[in-house]
Design a protein around this motif. Sequence first.
Motif, PDB file in Angstrom:
ATOM      1  N   PRO A 227      31.973 -24.642  -2.655  1.00 48.51           N
ATOM      2  CA  PRO A 227      30.744 -24.734  -1.866  1.00 48.51           C
ATOM      3  C   PRO A 227      30.273 -23.368  -1.355  1.00 48.51           C
ATOM      4  O   PRO A 227      29.069 -23.145  -1.237  1.00 48.51           O
ATOM      5  CB  PRO A 227      31.132 -25.642  -0.699  1.00 48.51           C
ATOM      6  N   VAL A 228      31.211 -22.471  -1.076  1.00 53.65           N
ATOM      7  CA  VAL A 228      30.820 -21.174  -0.516  1.00 53.65           C
ATOM      8  C   VAL A 228      30.011 -20.376  -1.541  1.00 53.65           C
ATOM      9  O   VAL A 228      28.927 -19.873  -1.258  1.00 53.65           O
ATOM     10  CB  VAL A 228      32.074 -20.393  -0.065  1.00 53.65           C
TER      11      VAL A 228
ATOM     12  N   ALA B 171      22.753 -20.387  -4.607  1.00 53.57           N
ATOM     13  CA  ALA B 171      21.479 -21.083  -4.394  1.00 53.57           C
ATOM     14  C   ALA B 171      20.564 -20.249  -3.501  1.00 53.57           C
ATOM     15  O   ALA B 171      19.364 -20.100  -3.782  1.00 53.57           O
ATOM     16  CB  ALA B 171      21.728 -22.458  -3.781  1.00 53.57           C
ATOM     17  N   ALA B 172      21.135 -19.675  -2.450  1.00 49.96           N
ATOM     18  CA  ALA B 172      20.321 -18.875  -1.525  1.00 49.96           C
ATOM     19  C   ALA B 172      19.743 -17.653  -2.243  1.00 49.96           C
ATOM     20  O   ALA B 172      18.570 -17.316  -2.069  1.00 49.96           O
ATOM     21  CB  ALA B 172      21.168 -18.445  -0.327  1.00 49.96           C
TER      22      ALA B 172
ATOM     23  N   THR C 257      29.763 -30.114  -6.240  1.00 49.45           N
ATOM     24  CA  THR C 257      29.428 -30.456  -4.856  1.00 49.45           C
ATOM     25  C   THR C 257      27.910 -30.511  -4.682  1.00 49.45           C
ATOM     26  O   THR C 257      27.169 -29.928  -5.480  1.00 49.45           O
ATOM     27  CB  THR C 257      30.001 -29.436  -3.840  1.00 49.45           C
ATOM     28  N   PRO C 258      27.426 -31.178  -3.630  1.00 49.02           N
ATOM     29  CA  PRO C 258      25.976 -31.237  -3.413  1.00 49.02           C
ATOM     30  C   PRO C 258      25.422 -29.998  -2.715  1.00 49.02           C
ATOM     31  O   PRO C 258      24.245 -29.989  -2.348  1.00 49.02           O
ATOM     32  CB  PRO C 258      25.819 -32.493  -2.542  1.00 49.02           C
ATOM     33  N   THR C 259      26.238 -28.954  -2.550  1.00 53.40           N
ATOM     34  CA  THR C 259      25.810 -27.785  -1.772  1.00 53.40           C
ATOM     35  C   THR C 259      24.465 -27.199  -2.208  1.00 53.40           C
ATOM     36  O   THR C 259      23.617 -26.916  -1.345  1.00 53.40           O
ATOM     37  CB  THR C 259      26.900 -26.698  -1.829  1.00 53.40           C
ATOM     38  N   PRO C 260      24.209 -26.996  -3.526  1.00 50.43           N
ATOM     39  CA  PRO C 260      22.914 -26.408  -3.900  1.00 50.43           C
ATOM     40  C   PRO C 260      21.727 -27.239  -3.402  1.00 50.43           C
ATOM     41  O   PRO C 260      20.702 -26.678  -2.992  1.00 50.43           O
ATOM     42  CB  PRO C 260      22.972 -26.385  -5.434  1.00 50.43           C
ATOM     43  N   GLN C 261      21.889 -28.573  -3.386  1.00 46.70           N
ATOM     44  CA  GLN C 261      20.807 -29.433  -2.890  1.00 46.70           C
ATOM     45  C   GLN C 261      20.614 -29.248  -1.394  1.00 46.70           C
ATOM     46  O   GLN C 261      19.497 -29.230  -0.889  1.00 46.70           O
ATOM     47  CB  GLN C 261      21.126 -30.905  -3.188  1.00 46.70           C
ATOM     48  N   ILE C 262      21.733 -29.134  -0.688  1.00 45.95           N
ATOM     49  CA  ILE C 262      21.658 -28.983   0.771  1.00 45.95           C
ATOM     50  C   ILE C 262      20.958 -27.665   1.115  1.00 45.95           C
ATOM     51  O   ILE C 262      20.115 -27.601   2.012  1.00 45.95           O
ATOM     52  CB  ILE C 262      23.080 -29.064   1.374  1.00 45.95           C
ATOM     53  N   VAL C 263      21.290 -26.603   0.365  1.00 50.95           N
ATOM     54  CA  VAL C 263      20.642 -25.303   0.589  1.00 50.95           C
ATOM     55  C   VAL C 263      19.142 -25.420   0.293  1.00 50.95           C
ATOM     56  O   VAL C 263      18.313 -24.912   1.052  1.00 50.95           O
ATOM     57  CB  VAL C 263      21.295 -24.207  -0.284  1.00 50.95           C
ATOM     58  N   ALA C 264      18.798 -26.120  -0.796  1.00 52.76           N
ATOM     59  CA  ALA C 264      17.390 -26.287  -1.145  1.00 52.76           C
ATOM     60  C   ALA C 264      16.638 -26.965  -0.001  1.00 52.76           C
ATOM     61  O   ALA C 264      15.537 -26.544   0.378  1.00 52.76           O
ATOM     62  CB  ALA C 264      17.256 -27.110  -2.431  1.00 52.76           C
TER      63      ALA C 264
ATOM     64  N   HIS D 107      25.934 -35.545 -11.360  1.00 51.19           N
ATOM     65  CA  HIS D 107      27.005 -36.526 -11.087  1.00 51.19           C
ATOM     66  C   HIS D 107      26.497 -37.834 -10.487  1.00 51.19           C
ATOM     67  O   HIS D 107      26.710 -38.898 -11.028  1.00 51.19           O
ATOM     68  CB  HIS D 107      28.097 -35.987 -10.156  1.00 51.19           C
ATOM     69  N   ARG D 108      25.877 -37.712  -9.298  1.00 55.05           N
ATOM     70  CA  ARG D 108      25.390 -38.918  -8.616  1.00 55.05           C
ATOM     71  C   ARG D 108      24.014 -38.624  -8.034  1.00 55.05           C
ATOM     72  O   ARG D 108      23.570 -37.480  -8.052  1.00 55.05           O
ATOM     73  CB  ARG D 108      26.357 -39.310  -7.498  1.00 55.05           C
ATOM     74  N   ASP D 109      23.367 -39.645  -7.469  1.00 53.76           N
ATOM     75  CA  ASP D 109      22.063 -39.429  -6.850  1.00 53.76           C
ATOM     76  C   ASP D 109      22.257 -38.610  -5.574  1.00 53.76           C
ATOM     77  O   ASP D 109      22.674 -39.132  -4.550  1.00 53.76           O
ATOM     78  CB  ASP D 109      21.406 -40.778  -6.537  1.00 53.76           C
ATOM     79  N   LEU D 110      21.969 -37.320  -5.651  1.00 53.85           N
ATOM     80  CA  LEU D 110      22.262 -36.439  -4.527  1.00 53.85           C
ATOM     81  C   LEU D 110      21.180 -36.461  -3.457  1.00 53.85           C
ATOM     82  O   LEU D 110      21.269 -35.727  -2.475  1.00 53.85           O
ATOM     83  CB  LEU D 110      22.504 -35.007  -5.027  1.00 53.85           C
ATOM     84  N   SER D 111      20.156 -37.319  -3.618  1.00 50.38           N
ATOM     85  CA  SER D 111      19.169 -37.437  -2.536  1.00 50.38           C
ATOM     86  C   SER D 111      19.846 -37.997  -1.288  1.00 50.38           C
ATOM     87  O   SER D 111      19.325 -37.875  -0.184  1.00 50.38           O
ATOM     88  CB  SER D 111      17.996 -38.325  -2.965  1.00 50.38           C
TER      89      SER D 111
END
Lengths: 360, 380
Positions: free
Chosen positions: A198-199, A205-206, A222-229, A240-244
Motif C-alpha cells: 500500500p505504501v 498513484a499520487a 490492495t484498493p490503495t490507488p482507488q483511495i488515493v484517487a 479483483h473486486r468492485d472497489l467502489s
Amino acid sequence: MSKVRICALVALAIGAATPTVAQEVFKVEGAPKVAIVLFGPKNDGGWSQAFEEARPSLEKVMGATIPVVDKVPEDAASITPPVERFIQRGHNVIIGTAFGYSDTFKKLSEKHPKVAFLNASGITNGPNLESFYGRTYQSQYLCGMVAGAVSKSGKLGFVAANPLPVVNWTINAYELGAKKMNPNATVTVVFTGAWNNPVKERAAAAALIDQGADVIGQHVDTPTPQIVAQERGVYGTGHHRDLSEFAPKATQCSSIWTWAKFLGPELEAIKAGNWKPQPYGAFPGIKEGGTDVACCGSAVSAEAKEKIMAARQAIIDGDPIFAGPLKDRDGKERLAAGAKIDDAGLWKMDWFVEGVVAQQ
Amino acid sequence: MTDQAMSDQAMSDRAVDRGMTAAAGERGRFRLGRLNVEVRREAGAAWRAFLTAASVALGLGLSAAILVAAGVPAANLVDELLVQTLFDGQNLHAVLFQAAPLMLLGLAAAMAFRVRFWNLGLEGQMIFGGIGATAVSLAGVGPESLRLPMMGLAAIVFGMAWTSVPLLLKLKVGVNEIISTLLLNYVAMNLLFHLLYGAWKDPRDGFPHSPAFAPFETLPTIAFDLSAALVVALAAVAFCVYLLARSRAAIYMRFVEASPSAARALGVPVAGVTIFAVLLSGALASLAGFVIVSGQEGRLTQSFFHGYGVSGVLIAFLARSNPLAAAIVATLMATLYVAGQNLQVFYAIPGAMVQLIQALVVICVAASDFLVRHRVRWVR
C-alpha cells in the motif's frame, strides 16, 4: 516484507504450440467433498475474498458446506499440511489459489491420484490437476473504455505490480479500450514490484496524479490507488473486486472475478463424473465466468455506458481485443492486418501497445 | 563479577524501594501489605523448567478459552490440538519438515546474540544461501554425485560473504547492526527479484522462478520419509552444543556477551570472537535458505524466506540463546503452526485467530522470564 504473489497461470503458451493432448475424464472416488486453501486472509478485500464470496454459491452446488483454510503462504511446508489433513478427512476436491502453489499441488496430485485438484493462477496441470485464470484483458479493456470516457485530460495513470505477461496484457487492453473512447488517450504505468504494498501504491498513484493523470487504473492487490484517487478528487478503476466499496466517488469500473460462474459448472462436472481437466489449464473469459466488470459509476454518461456494454457483448461474441493491424510502441508490427492474437501470444506478451508509457 | 551480575546486585539493593503497593493501598482500611519484587541472582534449572512448562500450559489454557468462546467444542480440543498433531505420523512429519529450517535459524540468531550482535538480517542471509545454491545448480558445477554438497557449500560461502557486510560496517565504522542487517534484507530481496525476473527466469514457462532443480540437486528423503534437511539441522545443533560446551571460543564468547569492554581489557580477542560468531550465524542462516530451496521448494522462488527471520529471532530469545533449547523451541513453534492449521481445517476458524493463539503462547513463555529473573514476595 511485503507479500509477493504472482497472479499468473498456465503454460498455455506451450499448449497452443503443440498438438492438443486428448482430454481425459477424471472421476473422484465416492461423493465429492470440496475444500479451499486461500493464499491471503479471507477478508483481504481482493483476490482471496473473491473466492470467499464465490463459496456460498459453490456450497449450493455441492449441497454441503465447503471448509476454508486462509493465509496459507506459497511454500511447500505451509501448503502440504492443511491439504493432507483435508484429504485425510475425506475431502477429494481441493481448490488452491496461488501461483506459488503450482509445484506443491503438482506433487500432491501425483501422490493422491484419486483426488481432484484445481489451482487458480497456477501453472501446473495433470490428469487430476487443472490450473485456471481469467482473461482479465477483457474486463480491463472495458475499464479502459470507462477511463477514456471519464478522463478530461486523456492522461491515464496505471499502478501495476510486476511486468509479467498477465499484467502487461491488462495494461495494453486498458490503453486499447481508452483509445476507443478517446483516440489521444495515453496510459502511464508505474510498476511497484510488489502485489501488496500500500505504501508504494500510494506513492505511485499520487505521483501519477501530480503528473496530470485524472483516472487511475490498477493491477495490484490492495484498493490503495482507488483511495488515493478519491482523496485527490480524480476517478479510478479497480481490480479483483468492485472497489467502489472503498472509493465510492472515484471508482467508475472494476475488473472483477466471477469464480462462482466458472467453478460452479466445474464442480457440477466433477459431481456428474464427467470432469475433464484441461491439459493446459482453463482460461475462462467473461463468457465462461472468470472475469467481468462492475460497471459503471455515476460519472459515466448513458451514451458511453451503452458503448461499453455493446463492447462487452462483442467480447462475449468473440472479439479478441488484440487484433491486427497492431504495432507496439516502438513501431514494430506485432499483429498483421486480419490476424488475431492466440493464447501463446498472450502468455508471452512482453511488449506494450502505442500510447503506453512505462519505465520497463 | 560480570557487568550483568554487578548491575543485578545493585538492583537487588534497591529492590525494597521498588516495592509495589497492593491493590487496597496502605491508606485503605484493610491493609493488605505490599508486593515486593526483587532481582534474583541465580534461578535453578528446576525452577526454570517448571516456569516454562507452566507458562506454556497457561498460554494453551488461555487459547483454549478463546477457542471454546469461538464455538470450538471443548470436549475434543485436547485430542485435535495436541494428540493428533504429535501422534499422527503425517502430522509429525509435517512438524519436522517445518522444524528443520526453524532450528537452523534459531541457532543462527543465538550465535550472533551470544556476542551481542543483533542479527536481524537472517532473511537476507537465507536469500544469499538460496542464491549461492542455485548458482551452483545453474552453472552445473561439479559431478552429479557432489552437486548437493557443493550447493550447500556455496550457500554457506554466499551467506557468510553477505553477513560480512554489516559485520565490517560495525567493526570498522561503528554502524549499528540492528539497522544495517534489517535494511540489507531489502537489498537482498531486490537482488533476488532482479535475478528471478531477469537472468534466472525459468526459460521453460517464462515465470519468475528459477528452473526446477534436478533430482540429484534436491535434498533426499531418508529413513521414515523424513527429509535430509532434518539431519543437516540436527548436525548443526550438535555442532553448536559441542562448540559452546568444549571450545575456547565459547569461553571468549561468554566474556564478550557479558561486557565487550571488560573482555578487551582482559585480553580477549573481541574482534576475532565477534567475527567468528557472526559469520557462523550467517552460515547457519544461509544453510536454512539452502534446505528450504533444495529440500522443500525444489527451485529458487520469490517467497521462500518469508517470515523466517522473525521466527529465528524469537526462537533464540525464548531459548535464551541456548542451542539445544533452540532446537526444542523450533520444534514447538512448528507444532504450534501445524496444530493451528489443523484447527482451521477442523473448525473453519480464521487464520488470524490461529496467529493470536500462537502469539499468546509465545508471550506467556516470554513473560515467564520475569519470574526467572525476579522473586516476588508478599510483605505483610
